[in-house]
Each structure stands twice: as C-alpha cells, then as structure tokens.
Scaffold this motif. Structure first.
Motif, short mmCIF file in Angstrom:
data_model
loop_
_atom_site.label_atom_id
_atom_site.label_comp_id
_atom_site.label_asym_id
_atom_site.label_seq_id
_atom_site.Cartn_x
_atom_site.Cartn_y
_atom_site.Cartn_z
N VAL A 1 0.87 -1.18 0.00
CA VAL A 1 0.00 0.00 0.00
C VAL A 1 0.90 1.22 0.00
O VAL A 1 1.74 1.38 0.89
N VAL A 2 0.73 2.08 -1.01
CA VAL A 2 1.52 3.30 -1.12
C VAL A 2 0.65 4.47 -0.66
O VAL A 2 -0.46 4.67 -1.15
N ALA A 3 1.17 5.22 0.28
CA ALA A 3 0.45 6.35 0.87
C ALA A 3 0.14 7.41 -0.16
O ALA A 3 0.73 7.46 -1.24
N GLY A 4 -0.76 8.30 0.20
CA GLY A 4 -1.02 9.46 -0.63
C GLY A 4 0.29 10.16 -0.92
O GLY A 4 1.02 10.52 0.00
N THR A 5 0.60 10.32 -2.20
CA THR A 5 1.89 10.84 -2.62
C THR A 5 1.67 12.12 -3.42
O THR A 5 0.81 12.15 -4.30
N THR A 6 2.44 13.13 -3.10
CA THR A 6 2.36 14.41 -3.82
C THR A 6 3.70 14.71 -4.47
O THR A 6 4.67 13.98 -4.30
N ALA A 7 3.75 15.83 -5.17
CA ALA A 7 4.99 16.28 -5.81
C ALA A 7 5.67 17.34 -4.95
O ALA A 7 6.47 18.13 -5.44
N GLY A 8 5.38 17.36 -3.67
CA GLY A 8 5.93 18.37 -2.79
C GLY A 8 7.44 18.26 -2.61
O GLY A 8 8.00 17.18 -2.65
N SER A 9 8.07 19.41 -2.43
CA SER A 9 9.49 19.47 -2.11
C SER A 9 9.73 20.74 -1.30
O SER A 9 8.86 21.62 -1.24
N ALA A 10 10.91 20.86 -0.72
CA ALA A 10 11.24 22.04 0.08
C ALA A 10 11.20 23.31 -0.76
O ALA A 10 10.93 24.40 -0.25
N ALA A 11 11.43 23.18 -2.07
CA ALA A 11 11.43 24.33 -2.97
C ALA A 11 10.06 24.59 -3.59
O ALA A 11 9.92 25.49 -4.42
N GLY A 12 9.05 23.81 -3.21
CA GLY A 12 7.73 23.94 -3.80
C GLY A 12 7.41 22.73 -4.65
O GLY A 12 8.24 21.84 -4.84
N ALA A 13 6.19 22.69 -5.16
CA ALA A 13 5.74 21.52 -5.92
C ALA A 13 6.57 21.31 -7.17
O ALA A 13 6.75 22.23 -7.97
#
Length: 128
Positions: free
Chosen positions: A30-42
């Motif tokens: 099961v892979v958690a909800g994944t976003t394109a987030g990073s410290a520098a922004g999406a």
C-alpha cells in the motif's frame, strides 16, 4: 503473520507524522497518498500533469523497493484540487497503466497539504 516492511521516502515528515511512504505485508503493498511536494515547492509547478508524472516516479520507487512495480498495481486513488485537471492527470495515469488497467477513483478535494499541490495519488499493489 507476515513480516511488515515499512518503506520510507526519506521525508522528514514521516517520523513526525508517524507514517511510511509504503508498507508491504505479505504480497500486499500500500503506497500512501503521494504528492509532488518538495522544500522548494511543488515539482511541476502549476501543471497538474507534471505533478502527476513526478508522483508516479515516487510511487514507482516505493513499489520497486517493495519488490514490485506498476504491473502489480490493482487500485489507484487520485485526489485533485481542481476537477478540471481530470483529463490531463488521467492522460498521465493512462500512459502508466494503459494495459494494466487497475481500478481507480478520481475525486476533487478542497485542499491538499500545501497550497501549491494540485494532485495526490495513492496506489495499492498485489505482488505475484
């Protein structure tokens, strides 16, 4: 009982919030909800399809670490902050899963964890 394998993305949020990028128990991943987030922004900026491509790279990495891949995915869930991005994000999903064809759901949500995040995707896999 099957042994549990917690898979980390390396995010500093994982230990604070108490979650893993993915969990494998037996043949199930099961892979958690994944976003394109990073410290520098999406990653992908304001382009929902570009964010989806980054998300699928992250999901693929977790699946690979668990011993699987996209061919093992049986369900995805896609959360969009703007349902108008349905076709663009759906096309990326189709590039990845065209012949695999997992079940999926696409829903619009009011917000994600950061204002610049447009897409979040979950995946469930069953390893053969």
């Amino acid at each position: 009982m099957s042994q549990r394998q917690n898979i980390s993305s390396g995010s500093s949020r994982e230990p604070v919030l108490g979650y893993s990028r993915a969990v494998r128990v037996g043949n199930q991943v099961v892979v958690a909800g994944t976003t394109a987030g990073s410290a520098a922004g999406a990653v992908g900026g304001s382009d929902a399809a570009a964010q989806a491509r980054e998300i699928f790279l992250r999901i693929e990495k977790a699946l690979t670490e668990a011993g699987g891949g996209f061919a093992d995915v049986i369900r995805t869930r896609i959360y969009l902050t703007n349902i108008a991005d349905f076709d663009a994000v759906g096309a990326v999903h189709g590039e990845i899963f065209g012949d695999i064809r997992p079940v999926t759901a696409v829903v619009e949500v009011g917000a994600l964890a950061a204002e610049d995040l447009l897409v979040e995707i979950e995946a469930d896999a069953f390893l053969q």
